[in-house]
Design a protein around this motif. Structure first.
Motif, PDB file in Angstrom:
ATOM      1  N   VAL A   1     -51.455  83.061  20.512  1.00 51.51           N
ATOM      2  CA  VAL A   1     -50.368  82.817  19.559  1.00 51.51           C
ATOM      3  C   VAL A   1     -50.281  81.316  19.320  1.00 51.51           C
ATOM      4  N   GLY A   2     -50.618  80.918  18.094  1.00 51.01           N
ATOM      5  CA  GLY A   2     -50.544  79.504  17.724  1.00 51.01           C
ATOM      6  C   GLY A   2     -51.912  78.870  17.581  1.00 51.01           C
ATOM      7  N   ALA A   3     -52.169  78.332  16.394  1.00 47.77           N
ATOM      8  CA  ALA A   3     -53.454  77.672  16.120  1.00 47.77           C
ATOM      9  C   ALA A   3     -53.291  76.163  16.126  1.00 47.77           C
TER      10      ALA A   3
ATOM     11  N   PRO B   1     -54.000  72.581  18.651  1.00 44.84           N
ATOM     12  CA  PRO B   1     -55.219  72.160  19.340  1.00 44.84           C
ATOM     13  C   PRO B   1     -55.508  72.961  20.611  1.00 44.84           C
ATOM     14  N   ALA B   2     -54.465  73.286  21.385  1.00 40.86           N
ATOM     15  CA  ALA B   2     -54.686  74.022  22.632  1.00 40.86           C
ATOM     16  C   ALA B   2     -55.158  75.447  22.335  1.00 40.86           C
ATOM     17  N   GLY B   3     -54.477  76.116  21.416  1.00 39.48           N
ATOM     18  CA  GLY B   3     -54.846  77.497  21.084  1.00 39.48           C
ATOM     19  C   GLY B   3     -56.239  77.585  20.493  1.00 39.48           C
TER      20      GLY B   3
ATOM     21  N   PHE C   1     -53.059  84.377  15.970  1.00 38.53           N
ATOM     22  CA  PHE C   1     -52.029  84.510  14.937  1.00 38.53           C
ATOM     23  C   PHE C   1     -51.297  83.174  14.798  1.00 38.53           C
ATOM     24  N   GLU C   2     -51.189  82.720  13.572  1.00 38.64           N
ATOM     25  CA  GLU C   2     -50.576  81.424  13.290  1.00 38.64           C
ATOM     26  C   GLU C   2     -49.489  81.588  12.224  1.00 38.64           C
ATOM     27  N   ARG C   3     -48.309  81.104  12.557  1.00 39.73           N
ATOM     28  CA  ARG C   3     -47.165  81.281  11.653  1.00 39.73           C
ATOM     29  C   ARG C   3     -47.349  80.590  10.300  1.00 39.73           C
ATOM     30  N   THR C   4     -47.891  79.397  10.310  1.00 39.55           N
ATOM     31  CA  THR C   4     -47.860  78.612   9.070  1.00 39.55           C
ATOM     32  C   THR C   4     -49.061  78.907   8.165  1.00 39.55           C
TER      33      THR C   4
ATOM     34  N   GLY D   1     -51.164  72.984  13.973  1.00 44.67           N
ATOM     35  CA  GLY D   1     -49.998  72.522  14.725  1.00 44.67           C
ATOM     36  C   GLY D   1     -49.747  71.046  14.497  1.00 44.67           C
ATOM     37  N   GLY D   2     -49.655  70.295  15.582  1.00 47.31           N
ATOM     38  CA  GLY D   2     -49.306  68.877  15.507  1.00 47.31           C
ATOM     39  C   GLY D   2     -50.474  67.960  15.202  1.00 47.31           C
ATOM     40  N   VAL D   3     -51.664  68.496  15.035  1.00 46.16           N
ATOM     41  CA  VAL D   3     -52.839  67.615  14.865  1.00 46.16           C
ATOM     42  C   VAL D   3     -52.766  66.758  13.589  1.00 46.16           C
TER      43      VAL D   3
ATOM     44  N   SER E   1     -46.577  85.666  11.962  1.00 38.66           N
ATOM     45  CA  SER E   1     -45.800  85.223  13.123  1.00 38.66           C
ATOM     46  C   SER E   1     -45.765  86.304  14.185  1.00 38.66           C
ATOM     47  N   VAL E   2     -45.786  85.868  15.428  1.00 36.36           N
ATOM     48  CA  VAL E   2     -45.567  86.801  16.540  1.00 36.36           C
ATOM     49  C   VAL E   2     -44.077  86.770  16.835  1.00 36.36           C
ATOM     50  N   GLU E   3     -43.441  87.929  16.708  1.00 36.00           N
ATOM     51  CA  GLU E   3     -41.983  87.945  16.889  1.00 36.00           C
ATOM     52  C   GLU E   3     -41.556  88.641  18.174  1.00 36.00           C
TER      53      GLU E   3
ATOM     54  N   GLY F   1     -46.774  75.674  21.453  1.00 42.85           N
ATOM     55  CA  GLY F   1     -46.272  74.293  21.460  1.00 42.85           C
ATOM     56  C   GLY F   1     -44.915  74.164  22.140  1.00 42.85           C
ATOM     57  N   HIS F   2     -44.163  73.133  21.714  1.00 44.81           N
ATOM     58  CA  HIS F   2     -42.909  72.768  22.397  1.00 44.81           C
ATOM     59  C   HIS F   2     -41.971  73.963  22.630  1.00 44.81           C
ATOM     60  N   ALA F   3     -41.926  74.894  21.699  1.00 42.79           N
ATOM     61  CA  ALA F   3     -40.920  75.965  21.779  1.00 42.79           C
ATOM     62  C   ALA F   3     -41.272  77.057  22.792  1.00 42.79           C
ATOM     63  N   ALA F   4     -42.525  77.129  23.206  1.00 42.47           N
ATOM     64  CA  ALA F   4     -42.973  78.180  24.140  1.00 42.47           C
ATOM     65  C   ALA F   4     -42.347  79.527  23.753  1.00 42.47           C
ATOM     66  N   GLU F   5     -42.572  79.912  22.510  1.00 43.81           N
ATOM     67  CA  GLU F   5     -41.810  81.055  21.967  1.00 43.81           C
ATOM     68  C   GLU F   5     -42.075  82.375  22.680  1.00 43.81           C
ATOM     69  N   ILE F   6     -43.318  82.569  23.091  1.00 42.07           N
ATOM     70  CA  ILE F   6     -43.650  83.882  23.668  1.00 42.07           C
ATOM     71  C   ILE F   6     -43.102  83.980  25.093  1.00 42.07           C
TER      72      ILE F   6
ATOM     73  N   GLY G   1     -51.353  74.273  26.574  1.00 39.78           N
ATOM     74  CA  GLY G   1     -50.848  73.244  25.669  1.00 39.78           C
ATOM     75  C   GLY G   1     -49.405  72.877  25.995  1.00 39.78           C
ATOM     76  N   MET G   2     -48.725  72.374  24.988  1.00 42.54           N
ATOM     77  CA  MET G   2     -47.356  71.890  25.185  1.00 42.54           C
ATOM     78  C   MET G   2     -46.455  72.980  25.754  1.00 42.54           C
ATOM     79  N   ALA G   3     -46.737  74.229  25.416  1.00 42.05           N
ATOM     80  CA  ALA G   3     -45.932  75.349  25.936  1.00 42.05           C
ATOM     81  C   ALA G   3     -45.971  75.395  27.460  1.00 42.05           C
TER      82      ALA G   3
ATOM     83  N   PRO H   1     -43.515  66.648  31.655  1.00 36.55           N
ATOM     84  CA  PRO H   1     -43.136  65.709  30.593  1.00 36.55           C
ATOM     85  C   PRO H   1     -43.932  65.930  29.302  1.00 36.55           C
ATOM     86  N   ARG H   2     -43.383  65.500  28.181  1.00 31.90           N
ATOM     87  CA  ARG H   2     -44.166  65.438  26.943  1.00 31.90           C
ATOM     88  C   ARG H   2     -45.048  64.199  27.021  1.00 31.90           C
ATOM     89  N   MET H   3     -46.002  64.096  26.129  1.00 33.12           N
ATOM     90  CA  MET H   3     -46.972  62.989  26.261  1.00 33.12           C
ATOM     91  C   MET H   3     -47.300  62.299  24.950  1.00 33.12           C
ATOM     92  N   GLY H   4     -46.563  62.625  23.867  1.00 31.88           N
ATOM     93  CA  GLY H   4     -46.811  61.944  22.602  1.00 31.88           C
ATOM     94  C   GLY H   4     -48.193  62.279  22.053  1.00 31.88           C
ATOM     95  N   PRO H   5     -48.722  61.411  21.189  1.00 37.94           N
ATOM     96  CA  PRO H   5     -49.918  61.777  20.414  1.00 37.94           C
ATOM     97  C   PRO H   5     -51.237  61.553  21.145  1.00 37.94           C
TER      98      PRO H   5
HETATM   99  C1  48H Z   1     -47.307  82.428  15.403  1.00 36.55           C
HETATM  100  C2  48H Z   1     -46.619  80.329  16.094  1.00 36.55           C
HETATM  101  C3  48H Z   1     -45.464  80.873  16.682  1.00 36.55           C
HETATM  102  C4  48H Z   1     -45.280  82.276  16.578  1.00 36.55           C
HETATM  103  C5  48H Z   1     -45.427  78.729  16.980  1.00 36.55           C
HETATM  104  O1  48H Z   1     -47.424  72.623  18.336  1.00 36.55           O
HETATM  105  P1  48H Z   1     -48.882  72.843  18.477  1.00 36.55           P
HETATM  106  O2  48H Z   1     -49.770  71.800  17.979  1.00 36.55           O
HETATM  107  O3  48H Z   1     -49.153  73.179  20.034  1.00 36.55           O
HETATM  108  P2  48H Z   1     -50.254  72.652  21.089  1.00 36.55           P
HETATM  109  O4  48H Z   1     -49.662  72.940  22.404  1.00 36.55           O
HETATM  110  O5  48H Z   1     -51.575  73.180  20.769  1.00 36.55           O
HETATM  111  O6  48H Z   1     -50.290  71.081  20.846  1.00 36.55           O
HETATM  112  C6  48H Z   1     -49.162  70.316  21.010  1.00 36.55           C
HETATM  113  C7  48H Z   1     -49.284  69.043  20.175  1.00 36.55           C
HETATM  114  O7  48H Z   1     -49.470  69.331  18.817  1.00 36.55           O
HETATM  115  C8  48H Z   1     -48.005  68.295  20.349  1.00 36.55           C
HETATM  116  O8  48H Z   1     -47.029  68.677  19.717  1.00 36.55           O
HETATM  117  C9  48H Z   1     -47.907  67.233  21.313  1.00 36.55           C
HETATM  118  C10 48H Z   1     -49.080  66.755  22.071  1.00 36.55           C
HETATM  119  N1  48H Z   1     -46.720  66.729  21.497  1.00 36.55           N
HETATM  120  C11 48H Z   1     -46.365  65.762  22.456  1.00 36.55           C
HETATM  121  C12 48H Z   1     -45.026  65.178  22.158  1.00 36.55           C
HETATM  122  O9  48H Z   1     -44.593  64.348  22.989  1.00 36.55           O
HETATM  123  O10 48H Z   1     -44.386  65.518  21.145  1.00 36.55           O
HETATM  124  O11 48H Z   1     -49.270  74.194  17.751  1.00 36.55           O
HETATM  125  C13 48H Z   1     -48.533  75.358  17.969  1.00 36.55           C
HETATM  126  C14 48H Z   1     -48.806  76.307  16.810  1.00 36.55           C
HETATM  127  C15 48H Z   1     -48.188  75.820  15.497  1.00 36.55           C
HETATM  128  O12 48H Z   1     -49.169  75.798  14.506  1.00 36.55           O
HETATM  129  C16 48H Z   1     -47.091  76.832  15.194  1.00 36.55           C
HETATM  130  O13 48H Z   1     -46.925  77.065  13.820  1.00 36.55           O
HETATM  131  C17 48H Z   1     -47.601  78.052  15.911  1.00 36.55           C
HETATM  132  O14 48H Z   1     -48.188  77.549  17.106  1.00 36.55           O
HETATM  133  N2  48H Z   1     -46.556  79.017  16.308  1.00 36.55           N
HETATM  134  N3  48H Z   1     -47.536  81.075  15.471  1.00 36.55           N
HETATM  135  N4  48H Z   1     -46.210  83.021  15.939  1.00 36.55           N
HETATM  136  N5  48H Z   1     -44.198  82.882  17.100  1.00 36.55           N
HETATM  137  N6  48H Z   1     -44.747  79.868  17.229  1.00 36.55           N
END
Ligand code: 48H
Length: 260
Positions: A30-32, A34-36, A53-56, A61-63, A125-127, A168-173, A222-224, A232-236
């Motif tokens: 769930v989520g495309a 960088p980690a996924g 499966f990717e919502r957007t 994601g954040g790339v 989206s995965v709900e 990512g950050h929301a760890a939705e699943i 990944g961030m999840a 901790p978060r780690m920025g870019p």
């Molecule tokens: C389908 C979904 C759902 C859902 C979300 O945020 P991402 O880039 O996540 P990572 O973990 O691969 O990379 C994190 C990185 O981008 C980041 O944010 C960093 C390093 N931050 C550090 C900081 O300090 O801020 O990608 C997650 C993807 C997104 O494309 C979402 O749209 C997708 O998951 N997604 N897809 N169903 N329920 N929830």
């Protein structure tokens, strides 16, 4: 000559052939981000059937945002082999710091994983999850457009041996599973611990420790992973995201191989 209806048929038939064949797989990611994507690529290389499966509309994601929309990413030495294998150009900035064009890295992750056979479904989206006998057994999916419009549309399901939360950050699943299992995650509290403030050095290190199974047959990467286990978060800096994707692929490869 071009027939409009043949074009429409070609798209619909080919899409649904792939969609129907993706309703059962080895791993749903769930989520495309960088980690996924890195997890998907590595699992597909091992020969497993992988569905993402990717919502957007736009995977990645954040790339593409790089750091504050400056579309470069930094990766460290130990993740360099992953990008070398994908064919991404890296510029050495100084010892242990490499810079990549964010869009080139994303393009390579997408292109190489699709070439290895990963099915990526954007706009879905995965709900929710399927839980059979106290283990995650798949995901509940819906059109993101229906979600965004707030339409009351019942979802469909996709079954998999393992599910990876790469949201990512929301760890939705993990959040859904925590809520619906009454707090039975493999964390110290049984619930999501929550992401800690920025600290790149520690965030990247603990990310690999946190990349693991969080509920039977549900993994986080990944961030999840840091959100669930309180890292901790780690920025870019994106090396950890790639390494975390690679690690979850290694963990699942040994689980799936043991099954045979
Ligand atoms: C389908 C979904 C759902 C859902 C979300 O945020 P991402 O880039 O996540 P990572 O973990 O691969 O990379 C994190 C990185 O981008 C980041 O944010 C960093 C390093 N931050 C550090 C900081 O300090 O801020 O990608 C997650 C993807 C997104 O494309 C979402 O749209 C997708 O998951 N997604 N897809 N169903 N329920 N929830």
């Amino acid at each position: 000559m071009l027939d409009d209806i043949i074009i429409s048929r070609a798209i619909t038939e080919e899409y649904f052939k792939e969609f129907l064949d993706s309703l059962e797989s080895d791993v749903v990611i769930v989520g495309a981000g960088p980690a996924g994507l890195c997890a998907a690529y590595n699992l597909a290389r091992e020969g497993f059937k992988v569905v993402v499966f990717e919502r957007t509309l736009r995977p990645g994601g954040g790339v593409p945002g790089g750091g504050m929309m400056f579309n470069k990413v930094v990766v460290q030495e130990d993740s360099k082999p992953i990008l070398d294998e994908l064919g991404v150009n890296l510029k050495k900035y100084q010892e242990n710091y490499y810079v990549a064009a964010a869009l080139e890295m994303l393009g390579a992750l997408l292109f190489q994983s699709i070439r290895e056979g990963v099915r990526i479904f954007n706009c879905i989206s995965v709900e929710d999850v399927l839980i059979y006998e106290k283990r995650v057994a798949g995901v509940v999916i819906n059109w993101s457009a229906a979600e965004a419009a707030g339409l009351h549309v019942d979802p469909l399901t996709a079954r998999a041996e393992f599910v990876v939360d790469a949201t990512g950050h929301a760890a939705e699943i993990a959040e859904i599973v925590s809520r619906k299992s009454g707090g039975k995650l493999f964390t110290s509290t049984g619930k999501i611990i929550g992401e800690r403030p920025m600290w790149a050095e520690v965030g990247e290190k603990v990310l690999l420790v946190n990349t693991k199974e969080v509920y039977p047959h549900l993994y986080v990467c990944g961030m999840a992973a840091n959100a669930v286990f309180g890292g901790p978060r780690m920025g870019p800096v994106f090396g950890g995201m790639l390494l975390s994707g690679q690690k979850v692929a290694q963990l699942l490869t040994s689980r799936l191989k043991k099954k045979d």
